[in-house]
Design an enzyme around this catalytic site. Structure first.
Site, PDB file in Angstrom:
ATOM      1  N   CYS A  23       0.981  -1.198   0.125  1.00  0.00           N
ATOM      2  CA  CYS A  23       0.158  -0.093  -0.267  1.00  0.00           C
ATOM      3  C   CYS A  23       0.870   1.268   0.030  1.00  0.00           C
ATOM      4  O   CYS A  23       2.130   1.243  -0.234  1.00  0.00           O
ATOM      5  CB  CYS A  23      -0.721   0.011   1.329  1.00  0.00           C
ATOM      6  SG  CYS A  23      -0.183  -0.109   2.593  1.00  0.00           S
ATOM      7  N   THR A  24       0.361   2.575   0.157  1.00  0.00           N
ATOM      8  CA  THR A  24       1.273   3.706   0.296  1.00  0.00           C
ATOM      9  C   THR A  24       2.402   3.918   1.138  1.00  0.00           C
ATOM     10  O   THR A  24       3.219   4.029   0.665  1.00  0.00           O
ATOM     11  CB  THR A  24       0.415   4.950   0.136  1.00  0.00           C
ATOM     12  OG1 THR A  24      -1.024   4.706  -0.847  1.00  0.00           O
ATOM     13  CG2 THR A  24       1.002   6.046  -0.114  1.00  0.00           C
TER      14      THR A  24
END
Length: 307
Positions: free
Chosen positions: A181-182
């Site tokens: 994810c980010t």
């Protein structure tokens, strides 16, 4: 060792899962400190931990990290730094929430035991053709960049991720599952959820995409495109500099210069993604907000609605 830019605004993203009982007291301490140091952005506090993305002068971000680490619960907090020429936030917000990242499923502390991989280890794992690579972000994020050969769950929000797992992965419990994810926080919960469901080999990109882009040379990178970020930069490229995307200030989705040529694009009011999803009443409100922003700009003042 920490390295800070001397001529740009520092953006700091951080999170830590830790039991918190003094929620209101911690909220007040955070807010007063951030306001005093002129640090802007949002910090979320819940009984499960803290999560924030803020920006400010380098010296004040250093002081903020020292302030956070002075609390024994957060002494080893995970944080990432990037830099920008313009302030990406205009307000200081500290909010109490039920979760620091909304997932909707209760997880046990013992479930948080997936295998963390540093970016170079991540590259090695992805050479294995049997690995199932999953992007845990939402589809407006995956649309502008992701790892090659990753699976896009097509979610509108992170709350939909458990349903994706239940519908698509329950027969893969013996497979190697790699998630990203980010910045790493959503993967904390997505990997914990898989472990709670009996998946045996679950891997987590430590520090997320932002850490990967910082540490992996572009020529050795398995990343393609840009990374969506939740601030006024909209996206960052492989050098962690502001990317090519702008944002529709009605629906907040990333848009390109080509998207702005669409018949349904009107700055601050609508784009092709949201034109048919908002009422005439809302469009009128957006139009009035945009009109006020333009007036403020002509007068040389900042209009808070521009955030």
């Amino acid at each position: 060792m920490r390295f800070f830019s001397m001529d740009k605004i520092t953006v700091c993203s951080f999170y830590k899962f830790s039991e918190i009982n003094d929620l209101k007291n911690l909220k007040n301490k955070f807010f007063l400190f951030l306001k005093e140091k002129k640090i802007y952005g949002t910090v979320l506090i819940a009984s499960e931990g803290i999560n924030g993305t803020v920006s400010g002068l380098d010296s004040n971000i250093i002081k903020m990290l020292d302030f956070i680490k002075s609390d024994i619960r957060f002494h080893d907090i995970d944080y990432k730094l990037s830099y920008t020429d313009k302030i990406p936030f205009y307000r200081t917000k500290v909010r109490l929430k039920k979760e620091i990242v909304t997932f909707g499923v209760k997880l046990k502390k013992s479930d948080f035991n997936a295998t963390y991989l540093e970016p170079n280890e991540w590259n090695e794992l992805l050479k294995d053709d049997d690995v199932i690579l999953i992007d845990t972000r939402n589809k407006y994020e995956t649309a502008i960049g992701t790892f090659k050969n990753s699976i896009d769950p097509g979610t509108e929000s992170f709350r939909e991720f458990p349903e994706f797992v239940n519908n698509n992965l329950n027969h893969q419990k013996d497979k190697k599952i790699a998630m990203f994810c980010t910045g790493g926080i959503r993967c904390e919960k997505s990997t914990a959820y898989l472990k709670s469901k009996g998946f045996k080999h679950v891997y987590h990109l430590k520090g997320g995409i932002l850490n990967y882009l910082k540490k992996i040379n572009k020529k050795n990178s398995l990343w393609s495109g840009e990374c969506f970020v939740f601030d006024n930069r909209v996206s960052v490229n492989h050098s962690l500099e502001k990317g090519i995307y702008d944002q529709c200030h009605a629906c907040r989705l990333p848009i390109t210069q080509e998207d702005k040529k669409h018949i349904h694009y009107l700055e601050g009011v609508s784009c092709s993604n949201c034109f048919n999803k908002t009422s005439v009443k809302r469009k009128k409100r957006f139009y009035e907000r945009q009109r006020q922003i333009k007036i403020a700009k002509k007068l040389g003042i900042n209009h808070i609605g521009n955030n």
